[in-house]
Design a protein around this motif. Structure first.
Motif, mmCIF file in Angstrom:
data_model
loop_
_atom_site.group_PDB
_atom_site.id
_atom_site.type_symbol
_atom_site.label_atom_id
_atom_site.label_comp_id
_atom_site.label_asym_id
_atom_site.label_seq_id
_atom_site.Cartn_x
_atom_site.Cartn_y
_atom_site.Cartn_z
ATOM 1 N N VAL A 17 0.842 -1.207 0.000
ATOM 2 C CA VAL A 17 0.000 0.000 0.000
ATOM 3 C C VAL A 17 0.872 1.251 0.000
ATOM 4 O O VAL A 17 0.554 2.240 -0.675
ATOM 5 N N LEU A 39 9.216 -0.498 8.930
ATOM 6 C CA LEU A 39 9.871 -1.435 9.838
ATOM 7 C C LEU A 39 10.843 -2.341 9.081
ATOM 8 O O LEU A 39 11.952 -2.607 9.536
ATOM 9 N N GLU A 40 10.406 -2.806 7.921
ATOM 10 C CA GLU A 40 11.267 -3.701 7.140
ATOM 11 C C GLU A 40 12.434 -2.929 6.544
ATOM 12 O O GLU A 40 12.254 -1.826 6.046
ATOM 13 N N ARG A 47 4.525 -8.948 -2.913
ATOM 14 C CA ARG A 47 4.540 -10.143 -2.054
ATOM 15 C C ARG A 47 4.035 -11.414 -2.748
ATOM 16 O O ARG A 47 4.557 -12.504 -2.470
ATOM 17 N N LYS A 52 5.083 -17.735 -5.250
ATOM 18 C CA LYS A 52 4.724 -18.308 -6.556
ATOM 19 C C LYS A 52 5.852 -18.120 -7.581
ATOM 20 O O LYS A 52 6.702 -18.976 -7.716
ATOM 21 N N ALA A 83 7.083 2.730 13.927
ATOM 22 C CA ALA A 83 6.242 3.834 14.399
ATOM 23 C C ALA A 83 5.455 3.332 15.602
ATOM 24 O O ALA A 83 4.846 2.268 15.542
ATOM 25 N N ARG A 129 6.169 -14.090 5.486
ATOM 26 C CA ARG A 129 5.497 -12.839 5.115
ATOM 27 C C ARG A 129 6.345 -11.961 4.178
ATOM 28 O O ARG A 129 5.831 -11.352 3.265
ATOM 29 N N ASP A 276 -4.434 -4.184 4.239
ATOM 30 C CA ASP A 276 -4.850 -5.301 5.094
ATOM 31 C C ASP A 276 -5.485 -4.852 6.405
ATOM 32 O O ASP A 276 -6.260 -5.601 7.002
ATOM 33 N N TYR A 321 -6.558 -13.711 -5.958
ATOM 34 C CA TYR A 321 -6.124 -14.793 -6.835
ATOM 35 C C TYR A 321 -5.061 -15.649 -6.166
ATOM 36 O O TYR A 321 -4.376 -15.214 -5.239
HETATM 37 C C1 LIG Z 1 3.768 -14.083 0.906
HETATM 38 C C2 LIG Z 1 2.487 -13.428 0.472
HETATM 39 C C3 LIG Z 1 1.881 -13.803 -0.716
HETATM 40 C C4 LIG Z 1 0.692 -13.196 -1.119
HETATM 41 N N1 LIG Z 1 0.088 -13.623 -2.262
HETATM 42 C C5 LIG Z 1 -1.102 -13.091 -2.629
HETATM 43 C C6 LIG Z 1 -1.779 -13.571 -3.786
HETATM 44 O O1 LIG Z 1 -1.314 -14.467 -4.486
HETATM 45 N N2 LIG Z 1 -2.966 -13.028 -4.088
HETATM 46 C C7 LIG Z 1 -3.540 -12.032 -3.364
HETATM 47 O O2 LIG Z 1 -4.642 -11.596 -3.705
HETATM 48 N N3 LIG Z 1 -2.909 -11.534 -2.264
HETATM 49 C C8 LIG Z 1 -1.718 -12.045 -1.873
HETATM 50 N N4 LIG Z 1 -1.077 -11.583 -0.749
HETATM 51 C C9 LIG Z 1 -1.667 -10.483 0.031
HETATM 52 C C10 LIG Z 1 -1.078 -9.110 -0.324
HETATM 53 O O3 LIG Z 1 0.291 -9.182 -0.577
HETATM 54 C C11 LIG Z 1 -1.374 -8.150 0.832
HETATM 55 O O4 LIG Z 1 -2.770 -7.994 0.889
HETATM 56 C C12 LIG Z 1 -0.675 -6.799 0.687
HETATM 57 O O5 LIG Z 1 0.717 -6.944 0.757
HETATM 58 C C13 LIG Z 1 -1.170 -5.834 1.783
HETATM 59 O O6 LIG Z 1 -0.479 -4.630 1.692
HETATM 60 P P1 LIG Z 1 -0.267 -3.732 3.000
HETATM 61 O O7 LIG Z 1 0.583 -2.571 2.580
HETATM 62 O O8 LIG Z 1 -1.565 -3.517 3.660
HETATM 63 O O9 LIG Z 1 0.590 -4.644 3.976
HETATM 64 P P2 LIG Z 1 2.097 -5.129 3.784
HETATM 65 O O10 LIG Z 1 2.433 -5.296 2.349
HETATM 66 O O11 LIG Z 1 2.251 -6.304 4.685
HETATM 67 O O12 LIG Z 1 2.953 -3.903 4.345
HETATM 68 C C14 LIG Z 1 2.867 -3.483 5.671
HETATM 69 C C15 LIG Z 1 4.225 -2.975 6.087
HETATM 70 O O13 LIG Z 1 4.111 -2.235 7.291
HETATM 71 C C16 LIG Z 1 5.243 -2.484 8.094
HETATM 72 N N5 LIG Z 1 4.894 -2.116 9.466
HETATM 73 C C17 LIG Z 1 4.046 -2.750 10.303
HETATM 74 N N6 LIG Z 1 3.972 -2.089 11.484
HETATM 75 C C18 LIG Z 1 4.781 -1.017 11.371
HETATM 76 C C19 LIG Z 1 5.116 0.053 12.248
HETATM 77 N N7 LIG Z 1 4.593 0.154 13.473
HETATM 78 N N8 LIG Z 1 6.002 0.993 11.813
HETATM 79 C C20 LIG Z 1 6.552 0.922 10.581
HETATM 80 N N9 LIG Z 1 6.253 -0.072 9.696
HETATM 81 C C21 LIG Z 1 5.387 -1.025 10.100
HETATM 82 C C22 LIG Z 1 5.496 -3.952 7.867
HETATM 83 O O14 LIG Z 1 6.791 -4.305 8.239
HETATM 84 C C23 LIG Z 1 5.228 -4.086 6.364
HETATM 85 O O15 LIG Z 1 6.400 -3.837 5.640
HETATM 86 C C24 LIG Z 1 0.109 -12.188 -0.320
HETATM 87 C C25 LIG Z 1 0.719 -11.816 0.891
HETATM 88 C C26 LIG Z 1 1.893 -12.426 1.292
HETATM 89 C C27 LIG Z 1 2.522 -12.041 2.595
#
Ligand SMILES: Cc1cc2nc3c(=O)[nH]c(=O)nc-3n(C[C@H](O)[C@H](O)[C@H](O)COP(=O)(O)OP(=O)(O)OC[C@H]3O[C@@H](n4cnc5c(N)ncnc54)[C@H](O)[C@@H]3O)c2cc1C
Length: 403
Positions: A17, A39-40, A47, A52, A83, A129, A276, A321
């Motif tokens: 995101v 954080l990462e 991801r 895959k 944070a 993850r 998420d 998917y």
């Molecule tokens: C291995 C994997 C495979 C996937 N495959 C699919 C798929 O095939 N199809 C599908 O539809 N979806 C899939 N997904 C789901 C999709 O990747 C997630 O829905 C998406 O990454 C969500 O994005 P996000 O930014 O909300 O969270 P994330 O991408 O998880 O990013 C959140 C980030 O915030 C950071 N963070 C957390 N807390 C803090 C804090 N306090 N301070 C600073 N940073 C922080 C974390 O370290 C992380 O880097 C998959 C997910 C994973 C993990």
């Protein structure tokens, strides 16, 4: 007073995101400063490739996982920082290490933390993850080594398929009686399970992991069926806990996720949430939280645009998917095998559509090797019931299969 760095747009979380939001901001504001607290250490990455394509597509080289957020948007990423608190009056975010960042508008996009089990803190235990988890699992896999995959979810099934296709002996431990049994109707679940049996995955159905320990050479696992399993490594796909603590501590409205309106704004007008962690009002499916990539990218772009003043509703109903053993399946809405299902398959049963019904209304659609029909799936969910099998048949065309 700690040093303070100010940004017009501040993003907490350096995941998928964060990337799409930075791009959304840039669509409307070429110059505003964008900061990302991540954080990462690794930059934002795609991801889905981690379970895959990186394992199954030789054309998909490792460099392709990076989303290039900083180069493309000019965002400044502060990596390795957690944070930990938001001061909504001063409009600042503080980190564990004492840094302070000021914001004009703030986005919380902290994703989720994988559920854990009673396992030792050990390099050979991977709660999968991140890119770093992928690197670690790669090092533990191959060369005939044995890996236990715990959980029959999407991540668990993708990892089991990825590993067994990369010279790894896989044992897959899962609670359902049949793999995929919680989401697929019975015959499809049986065919899905057969894919794994044919590939040589050792399946342990109806079973969970109770605990594990580090033996002299290998890991030793105790299973709920009384069996003990020795393995070289363990990887889990057990779902996530959304990281909503920082929002809750800031007194934002939170239930299952951070509550946002159709503009993706939280109960504080300067703070948005997406991905998420966000509980949003889907125009077709109703309020929900979605942990899938189409949501992360579409919602991310929309929230970025809104942070930069667009004031647009998020009206995209996302799909999900997955892909295993050459099959790609997509879904919109709820997949729950305890619902009434109506299925339509081609003759060799290689492609099909499954409709999930609740009180005569379609609440979910599964497209199994059926491309380009996501809008049709959304339309049938949006349309008023009651639906009968006769009315549904032919509604979404199923490609003919090879005889
Ligand atoms: C291995 C994997 C495979 C996937 N495959 C699919 C798929 O095939 N199809 C599908 O539809 N979806 C899939 N997904 C789901 C999709 O990747 C997630 O829905 C998406 O990454 C969500 O994005 P996000 O930014 O909300 O969270 P994330 O991408 O998880 O990013 C959140 C980030 O915030 C950071 N963070 C957390 N807390 C803090 C804090 N306090 N301070 C600073 N940073 C922080 C974390 O370290 C992380 O880097 C998959 C997910 C994973 C993990």
């Amino acid at each position: 007073m700690p040093d303070r760095t100010d940004y017009d747009y501040l993003i907490v979380g350096g995941g998928m995101v964060a990337d799409s939001a930075a791009r959304g901001i840039r669509e409307r504001d070429a110059d505003g400063s964008i900061g990302i607290i991540a954080l990462e250490e690794d930059p934002p990455a795609t991801r889905p490739a981690l379970t895959k394509k990186l394992w199954t597509d030789p054309e998909f080289t490792f460099d392709k996982v990076w989303l290039n957020t900083e180069a493309d948007t000019g965002a400044v990423r502060h990596a390795g920082l957690r944070a930990s608190r938001i001061d909504t009056t001063a409009q600042t975010v503080g980190t564990d290490s004492g840094d302070v960042f000021g914001y004009g508008t703030l986005l919380i996009a902290t994703g989720g933390t994988p559920h854990t089990l009673e396992l030792p803190h050990d390099e050979r235990v991977v709660y999968f993850r991140s890119v770093e988890d992928y690197r670690r699992l790669r090092g533990l896999a191959g060369e005939g080594r044995e890996v236990a995959v715990i959980g029959g979810s999407f991540i668990g099934t993708e990892l089991a398929a990825a590993l067994v296709q990369n010279n790894t002996a896989v044992t897959l431990v899962f609670p359902e009686d049949v793999l995929g049994g919680a989401v697929f109707p019975a015959e499809l679940a049986a065919r899905f399970q057969k894919l794994y049996e044919n590939a040589g995955v050792a399946l342990v159905p109806g079973t969970t992991l109770e605990r594990g320990s580090a033996g002299p050479v290998r890991l030793e696992l105790e299973l709920s069926n009384g069996d003990r399993l020795e393995t070289d490594a363990v990887v889990t796909g057990l779902g996530i806990e959304p990281n909503v603590g920082i929002a809750r501590d800031a007194h934002l409205e939170v239930d299952d996720g951070v509550i946002v309106d159709d503009r993706l704004c939280t109960s504080d007008p300067h703070i948005f949430a997406a991905g998420d962690i966000a509980s949003y009002p889907d125009v077709i499916l109703g309020r929900r939280r979605i942990e899938h990539v189409d949501n992360a990218t579409s919602m991310g772009t929309c929230v970025g645009r809104n942070m930069a003043g667009a004031d647009e509703p998020y009206d995209h109903t996302p799909y999900f998917y997955s892909a295993v053993f050459g099959n790609r399946y997509e879904a919109v809405g709820t997949l729950d095998s305890s619902l009434t299902t109506v299925e339509e398959w081609n003759e060799p049963q290689t492609s099909g559509v499954v409709y999930y019904l609740n009180d005569g209304n379609v609440v979910g659609v599964l497209l199994w090797n059926v491309p380009e029909q996501r809008d049709a799936a959304r339309a049938v969910i949006d349309a008023d019931g009651p639906w009968t099998p006769e009315k549904l048949r032919g509604r979404i065309p199923v490609p003919a299969g090879d005889r």
